[in-house]
Scaffold this active site. Structure first.
Site, PDB file in Angstrom:
ATOM      1  N   ASP A 144      59.970  71.513  33.173  1.00 46.81           N
ATOM      2  CA  ASP A 144      60.875  70.368  33.253  1.00 46.81           C
ATOM      3  C   ASP A 144      60.677  69.356  32.122  1.00 46.81           C
ATOM      4  O   ASP A 144      61.135  69.577  31.015  1.00 46.81           O
ATOM      5  CB  ASP A 144      60.716  69.739  34.650  1.00 46.81           C
ATOM      6  CG  ASP A 144      61.827  68.762  34.989  1.00 46.81           C
ATOM      7  OD1 ASP A 144      62.714  68.542  34.144  1.00 46.81           O
ATOM      8  OD2 ASP A 144      61.834  68.205  36.110  1.00 46.81           O
ATOM      9  N   HIS A 168      62.734  76.028  34.317  1.00 43.90           N
ATOM     10  CA  HIS A 168      63.423  74.743  34.139  1.00 43.90           C
ATOM     11  C   HIS A 168      62.806  73.934  33.010  1.00 43.90           C
ATOM     12  O   HIS A 168      61.657  73.481  33.117  1.00 43.90           O
ATOM     13  CB  HIS A 168      63.382  73.934  35.435  1.00 43.90           C
ATOM     14  CG  HIS A 168      64.278  72.733  35.411  1.00 43.90           C
ATOM     15  ND1 HIS A 168      65.649  72.828  35.333  1.00 43.90           N
ATOM     16  CD2 HIS A 168      64.010  71.407  35.429  1.00 43.90           C
ATOM     17  CE1 HIS A 168      66.180  71.624  35.323  1.00 43.90           C
ATOM     18  NE2 HIS A 168      65.197  70.733  35.381  1.00 43.90           N
ATOM     19  N   HIS A 224      64.059  71.584  41.988  1.00 47.60           N
ATOM     20  CA  HIS A 224      63.272  70.574  42.729  1.00 47.60           C
ATOM     21  C   HIS A 224      63.340  70.843  44.237  1.00 47.60           C
ATOM     22  O   HIS A 224      62.352  71.215  44.816  1.00 47.60           O
ATOM     23  CB  HIS A 224      63.686  69.128  42.409  1.00 47.60           C
ATOM     24  CG  HIS A 224      63.545  68.778  40.964  1.00 47.60           C
ATOM     25  ND1 HIS A 224      62.338  68.838  40.314  1.00 47.60           N
ATOM     26  CD2 HIS A 224      64.463  68.395  40.033  1.00 47.60           C
ATOM     27  CE1 HIS A 224      62.514  68.492  39.047  1.00 47.60           C
ATOM     28  NE2 HIS A 224      63.788  68.229  38.853  1.00 47.60           N
ATOM     29  N   GLU A 266      65.988  65.728  44.302  1.00 48.79           N
ATOM     30  CA  GLU A 266      64.729  65.375  43.639  1.00 48.79           C
ATOM     31  C   GLU A 266      64.242  64.013  44.115  1.00 48.79           C
ATOM     32  O   GLU A 266      63.055  63.768  44.199  1.00 48.79           O
ATOM     33  CB  GLU A 266      64.929  65.363  42.109  1.00 48.79           C
ATOM     34  CG  GLU A 266      63.667  64.964  41.340  1.00 48.79           C
ATOM     35  CD  GLU A 266      63.831  64.995  39.834  1.00 48.79           C
ATOM     36  OE1 GLU A 266      64.968  65.173  39.367  1.00 48.79           O
ATOM     37  OE2 GLU A 266      62.815  64.855  39.124  1.00 48.79           O
ATOM     38  N   HIS A 269      74.658  69.517  36.442  1.00 49.87           N
ATOM     39  CA  HIS A 269      73.528  68.595  36.363  1.00 49.87           C
ATOM     40  C   HIS A 269      72.986  68.269  37.745  1.00 49.87           C
ATOM     41  O   HIS A 269      71.775  68.352  37.986  1.00 49.87           O
ATOM     42  CB  HIS A 269      73.886  67.299  35.630  1.00 49.87           C
ATOM     43  CG  HIS A 269      72.704  66.391  35.547  1.00 49.87           C
ATOM     44  ND1 HIS A 269      72.394  65.491  36.549  1.00 49.87           N
ATOM     45  CD2 HIS A 269      71.694  66.312  34.652  1.00 49.87           C
ATOM     46  CE1 HIS A 269      71.262  64.886  36.253  1.00 49.87           C
ATOM     47  NE2 HIS A 269      70.816  65.360  35.104  1.00 49.87           N
TER      48      HIS A 269
END
Ligand code: ZN
Length: 461
Positions: A323, A59, A272, A238, A208
Site C-alpha cells: 500500500d 496493493h 483493507h 478502511e 477507488h
C-alpha cells in the site's frame, strides 16, 4: 531462464517442506514440471538454500514511496487518516512521469528484496499537475511499466476509476484533479496496457472506493468488463468515517451495499476490509471475492484491526498489500498481521488452526500464497506447473535460521528473523537478486536519491 532446471534440498511444496525437489522451467518462463524426492540430476543448478514461493504484493501506490518516513510528525491536536491524506496529496500533485519512473524502480527493487515478485499497482495518478491530460494519456502508467521492466518485476496495472470527492459529491475536489477518470477512460487504459505486449505486464481495473466511484460509474464499468476474467480492485471499509458516510448515504455498510447492489464475484479484491460485521464477512465469503490486507500501512494510518479470525474461518481468500510502502517486505507484513491480532485480543497464535495447521506463520503464509493469483489476474501462482517460475531462496546461514529444525523454518522466518533473509530472488526463471543485490541497484538508487532531493529539498515539510 527457459529450459533451466533447478534443484533444492528443501522446498515449500503443496503446503509443507519437501526434500530433493527438481524444478523445471519451460520455454515460456513458467514451471513445466516440479518433482519431489529426486536426487540431484546431472546438469541441474543446485540452489544454495531452502526454496519458498514468492508472494504477490496485491496493493501498491508506487508514488507514496516518496512519502515514507516523511509523515511521522504531528503538529496539531489530532492527526488521522484524513490529515495524512491531505499531506499525501501535496506530494501527489507535484510528481512528474520521469520522477514516478525513478520512484517506481526503487520501490519495485525493494519489493523484490522483500520477497514479492509481482505487484498490483492501484494507479490513480493519471494527469498533469494542472489536471489536463498528458499528450499520451497513459504517460504515468507507462512510467510505472518502465520502472518494473527496469528491475524485472511482474506488474499488474490497475487504472482507477476516480470521479467523486464523497458519497454525496457530484465531482472531485480541486486537489484531486490529477485522478479524474470515468468508466470508459479506465476501459480504454486497460485495453491499451494489455495490448502493449510487454513481458511481465498485464492490466485489470479498479474503483477507488464507494465514496469516489458511485453506483452508476461502477455499473458502467461492470458492463464494459462483462464476463472477462479481469481482476477488479476496490478500497473498502478502511476507515470508520467511510462506514458512517456509507450508512448515511445508502442505509447500508460498504461491504453490505457492495454485495447487495453489485454482486461481486471471485474477480473482486476488497482492499483493507478493516471494519466488518459477521454478516458482511458471510456475504463476502458467499460472493467468492478476496480481501487484501495491508498490515503495515493500516497500522501506520491508525485504520484499525481487521477481523482476521472471522475472515480465516469463513475461508475468504486473503492477499497482502504494501500500500503506502512504509513496509516493503512480506515477512514484516505477516508479523504485523499476527501481532496486531495478539495485541488486540490479548491471545497468542491467533491465526493458527490447532490440529490442521498449528503454526501461525504457516497458516498466514499459505493463505497469502493461495490468495496471490487472483489479484494479479493469474490462473496459478507459486510452485505449481503452469505458474510463472518465480521463487525465493532462503539464506540457511541467516541468524534467525541457524540450528532451527526444518519443521519450524517459517515460524523462525516470520517471528524470529533479523536482517537479510533471502539469498536469491527469481522471476520467470531468471535470478534478479543475488545476496540482496540487484544488477541495476546503483543506478536505481542514485536516480531515486536525486528525485527525493528534488521533491523534498528545502521544502520544510
Ligand atoms: Zn490504497
Amino acid at each position: 531462464m527457459s529450459g533451466a532446471r533447478y534443484w533444492a534440498a528443501e522446498a515449500w511444496l503443496d503446503g509443507r517442506w519437501q526434500r530433493e525437489v527438481l524444478l523445471e522451467v519451460g520455454a515460456d518462463g513458467h514451471w513445466s514440471r516440479i518433482t519431489a524426492g529426486v536426487p540431484l540430476p546431472e546438469g541441474a543448478v543446485q540452489l544454495e538454500g531452502p526454496v519458498l514461493p514468492s508472494l504477490v504484493d496485491a496493493h501498491s501506490h508506487a508514488f507514496q514511496r516518496a512519502f515514507a518516513g516523511l509523515a511521522e510528525r504531528r503538529d496539531s491536536e489530532s492527526d488521522d487518516f484524513w490529515s495524512w491524506r491531505d499531506r499525501m496529496y501535496g506530494v501527489a500533485l507535484r510528481i512528474t512521469p520521469e520522477q514516478l519512473k525513478s520512484i517506481g524502480a526503487q520501490l519495485y527493487l525493494e519489493l523484490l528484496r522483500g520477497g514479492y515478485t509481482q505487484v498490483c499497482e492501484f494507479h490513480y495518478l493519471q494527469h498533469r499537475e494542472d489536471g489536463t491530460a498528458y499528450e499520451d494519456e497513459l504517460a504515468m502508467a507507462w512510467a510505472l511499466a518502465e520502472a518494473a521492466e527496469q528491475v524485472g518485476m511482474g506488474l499488474t496495472l490497475l487504472p482507477v476509476l476516480y470521479a467523486h470527492a464523497g458519497f454525496q459529491q457530484p465531482a472531485l475536489r480541486p486537489d484531486q484533479r490529477r485522478f479524474a477518470t470515468d468508466a470508459d477512460w479506465i476501459w480504454n487504459a486497460r485495453s491499451r496496457l494489455n495490448a502493449a505486449g510487454r513481458p511481465l505486464l498485464n492490466a485489470g481495473v479498479a474503483l477507488h472506493s464507494l465514496r469516489a466511484a458511485h453506483g452508476d460509474d461502477i455499473r458502467r464499468l461492470q458492463a464494459l468488463v462483462g464476463d472477462t476474467d479481469l481482476p477488479i480492485h476496490i478500497h473498502i471499509s478502511e476507515q470508520q468515517q467511510e462506514v458512517r458516510d456509507c450508512l448515511a448515504a445508502t442505509g447500508q455498510r460498504p461491504m453490505q451495499w457492495l454485495c447487495n447492489e453489485l454482486r461481486p464475484d471471485a474477480r473482486w479484491q476488497l482492499v483493507h476490509a478493516t471494519h466488518s460485521t459477521p454478516a458482511e464477512i458471510e456475504q463476502v465469503a458467499a460472493s467468492g471475492a478476496g480481501i487484501v490486507i495491508c498490515p503495515g500501512t493500516e497500522a501506520n494510518l491508525g485504520d484499525g484491526l481487521c477481523d482476521l479470525p472471522g475472515w480465516l474461518k469463513a475461508g475468504v481468500p486473503i492477499s497482502l498489500g504494501s500500500d503506502s510502502h512504509v513496509t516493503r517486505d512480506w515477512v514484516e507484513e505477516l508479523r504485523w498481521l499476527e501481532y496486531g491480532q495478539r495485541l488486540g485480543l490479548q491471545r497468542r497464535n491467533v491465526a493458527s488452526a490447532p490440529g490442521a495447521r498449528p503454526s501461525s506463520a504457516e497458516r498466514l503464509f499459505e493463505a497469502a500464497l493461495a490468495g496471490s493469483a487472483a489479484p494479479a489476474g493469474f490462473s496459478a501462482w507459486g510452485l505449481r506447473v503452469g505458474a510463472r517460475a518465480d521463487f525465493l531462496v532462503l539464506d540457511p546461514q541467516a541468524s534467525g535460521q541457524l540450528g532451527v529444525p526444518v519443521t519450524h523454518r517459517l515460524d523462525a522466518l516470520i517471528f524470529g528473523g533479523q536482517g537479510q533473509v533471502l539469498r536469491q530472488v527469481f522471476v520467470a526463471g531468471h535470478c534478479r537478486l543475488e545476496q540482496g543485490r540487484h544488477a541495476a541497484q546503483a543506478r536505481v538508487s542514485a536516480d531515486f536519491d536525486v528525485v527525493m532531493q528534488t521533491l523534498w529539498g528545502g521544502s520544510g515539510e
